[in-house]
Design a protein around this motif. Structure first.
Motif, short mmCIF file in Angstrom:
data_model
loop_
_atom_site.label_atom_id
_atom_site.label_comp_id
_atom_site.label_asym_id
_atom_site.label_seq_id
_atom_site.Cartn_x
_atom_site.Cartn_y
_atom_site.Cartn_z
N GLY A 109 -1.19 12.15 -9.68
CA GLY A 109 -2.15 13.21 -9.37
C GLY A 109 -3.46 12.72 -8.78
N LEU A 110 -3.47 11.48 -8.27
CA LEU A 110 -4.69 10.92 -7.69
C LEU A 110 -4.62 10.99 -6.16
N GLN A 111 -5.71 11.40 -5.54
CA GLN A 111 -5.75 11.53 -4.09
C GLN A 111 -6.44 10.31 -3.48
N VAL A 112 -5.68 9.61 -2.62
CA VAL A 112 -6.24 8.44 -1.93
C VAL A 112 -7.37 8.87 -1.01
N GLY A 113 -8.46 8.12 -1.03
CA GLY A 113 -9.61 8.43 -0.20
C GLY A 113 -10.60 9.35 -0.87
N LYS A 114 -10.17 9.99 -1.97
CA LYS A 114 -11.06 10.90 -2.71
C LYS A 114 -11.21 10.42 -4.14
N ASP A 115 -10.09 10.31 -4.85
CA ASP A 115 -10.14 9.85 -6.25
C ASP A 115 -10.13 8.34 -6.36
N ILE A 116 -9.56 7.68 -5.39
CA ILE A 116 -9.45 6.23 -5.41
C ILE A 116 -9.33 5.71 -3.97
N GLY A 117 -9.97 4.60 -3.71
CA GLY A 117 -9.91 4.01 -2.38
C GLY A 117 -8.79 2.99 -2.26
N ILE A 118 -8.21 2.89 -1.08
CA ILE A 118 -7.15 1.91 -0.84
C ILE A 118 -7.47 1.14 0.46
N ALA A 119 -7.30 -0.17 0.39
CA ALA A 119 -7.43 -1.01 1.59
C ALA A 119 -6.28 -2.01 1.57
N SER A 120 -6.02 -2.62 2.72
CA SER A 120 -4.85 -3.49 2.80
C SER A 120 -5.05 -4.57 3.86
N PHE A 121 -3.96 -5.30 4.11
CA PHE A 121 -3.93 -6.34 5.13
C PHE A 121 -2.71 -6.15 6.05
N ASP A 122 -2.84 -6.59 7.29
CA ASP A 122 -1.78 -6.78 8.28
C ASP A 122 -1.79 -5.79 9.43
N ALA B 140 0.82 -1.21 0.00
CA ALA B 140 0.00 0.00 0.00
C ALA B 140 0.86 1.26 0.00
N VAL B 141 1.98 1.23 0.71
CA VAL B 141 2.90 2.38 0.71
C VAL B 141 3.37 2.67 -0.70
N GLU B 142 3.77 1.63 -1.41
CA GLU B 142 4.21 1.79 -2.81
C GLU B 142 3.07 2.35 -3.66
N ALA B 143 1.86 1.84 -3.45
CA ALA B 143 0.71 2.30 -4.23
C ALA B 143 0.43 3.78 -3.97
N TYR B 144 0.54 4.21 -2.71
CA TYR B 144 0.34 5.63 -2.37
C TYR B 144 1.30 6.50 -3.18
N PHE B 145 2.57 6.09 -3.23
CA PHE B 145 3.57 6.89 -3.96
C PHE B 145 3.21 7.02 -5.44
N VAL B 146 2.83 5.90 -6.04
CA VAL B 146 2.49 5.90 -7.47
C VAL B 146 1.26 6.75 -7.74
N LEU B 147 0.23 6.57 -6.93
CA LEU B 147 -1.01 7.32 -7.14
C LEU B 147 -0.78 8.82 -6.96
N GLN B 148 0.04 9.18 -5.98
CA GLN B 148 0.35 10.59 -5.78
C GLN B 148 1.07 11.17 -6.98
N SER B 149 2.01 10.40 -7.55
CA SER B 149 2.75 10.87 -8.72
C SER B 149 1.85 11.03 -9.94
#
Length: 330
Positions: free
Chosen positions: A264-277, A253-262
């Motif tokens: 121009g997508l905002q997590v929680g607004k433009d796209i949802g993210i969920a994970s495990f652990d 998820a950390v890696e995904a956050y970096f890519v989405l930010q690059s």
């Protein structure tokens, strides 16, 4: 159980000489030391280390064999759970960390049995099948976060299917309909079962599987995987265009956050993210904080020690549920 007196008789030396050899007294003659060591091996004698600590019939000590457990911070809760139950019952927990190169499971088990532990928990770093030394059959043993192909030992493992189904249902019920699942290495149990859980959730809600894309981000043998999390994230966003992504573990998820930010997508607004652990501090350091399924490590450790304390002998194979920790990522 072979006694020290039997060893002395077999070796043709005094009781005190055997005791001195067992306690590594350097003044023992080499010839006598060799005779005693040969007799110990021939008779299968194991020194009663706990006898020096207590005169009770039971040692009050339980063993915990940690199979590479200390490599990953979030797995410490397996030990904490067992330790908590031990303290509550006035018991001691003896923890030994093992790996193939330095300290083997067989050596750890022998050490624990020499201390006359009342039972042993064998816990693994991640949910997988293990091959255990035969010596563990000499002591009540339960497996935590792992299992044997031959079900000779009871086990307690996380319910991977329930975890994936729960988080996927949560996303669907929140309005997300096109979901990508960036899975772990599909050679491991967690990945296989989580895949089933995600599909189960789509079927339960009557959402077409055409709206689901599943792709692993780890390849290669377990423990030697090569990660391509960022590449897979970019590819999925460009080609599948999901409105939510489920990540196989929090570091993905950390890696995904970096890519989405690059992008121009905002997590929680433009796209949802969920994970495990719910891996240590990772979920709360991310902004917005990451919603993730918390592994029941503490609960597994506690359950395992309670099983041993209760003197159970049934070869139970239990699964414990994950807990959804909802934050701001969807």
């Amino acid at each position: 159980m072979v006694t020290i007196k039997q060893v002395a008789s077999h070796a043709g030396v005094s009781f005190k000489t055997v005791s001195r050899v067992v306690n590594n007294d350097p003044t023992v003659k080499s010839a006598n030391r060799e005779k005693v060591l040969q007799s110990i091996q021939a008779l299968g004698y194991r020194p009663n280390r706990a006898a020096s600590l207590t005169r009770r019939k039971k040692s009050g000590i339980f063993g915990f064999i940690a199979d590479d457990l200390l490599k990953v911070p979030y797995t410490f809760d397996l030990i904490r759970g067992a330790q908590q139950v031990a303290w509550e019952n006035n018991k001691e927990l003896m923890v030994l960390n093992v790996n193939e190169d330095r300290y083997t499971a067989e050596k750890a088990a022998q050490n624990l049995i020499e201390h006359r532990v009342e039972g042993i928990i064998y816990a693994a770093m991640y949910h997988h099948e293990v091959v255990l030394p035969d010596i563990l059959q000499e002591c009540p043993t339960i497996l935590a976060n792992c299992f044997c192909k031959n079900p000779r030992f009871p086990s307690i493992v996380p319910d991977e299917i329930q975890a994936a189904e729960t988080v996927t249902l949560s996303l669907i019920d929140a309005g997300y309909k096109k979901i990508a699942f960036m899975n772990l290495n599909e050679l491991i149990i967690a990945a296989q079962d989580r895949k089933k859980g995600v599909i189960n959730a789509f079927n339960r809600r009557g959402v077409s599987l055409e709206n689901l894309h599943i792709e692993p981000v780890f390849y290669g043998p377990a423990g030697q995987e090569v990660s391509c999390s960022r590449e897979v994230t970019a590819k999925i966003v460009h080609e599948f265009k999901p409105d939510a992504i489920i990540c196989g573990q929090d570091p993905i998820a950390v890696e995904a956050y970096f890519v989405l930010q690059s992008m121009g997508l905002q997590v929680g607004k433009d796209i949802g993210i969920a994970s495990f652990d719910d891996w240590d501090t990772i979920p709360t350091l991310l902004q917005p904080a990451l919603s993730t399924m918390a592994l029941p490590h503490f609960e597994m450790g506690a359950w395992a020690l309670e099983y041993l304390l209760n003197g159970r002998e049934d070869k139970v194979h239990e699964k414990l549920p994950f807990t959804l920790v909802k934050r701001g990522s969807y």
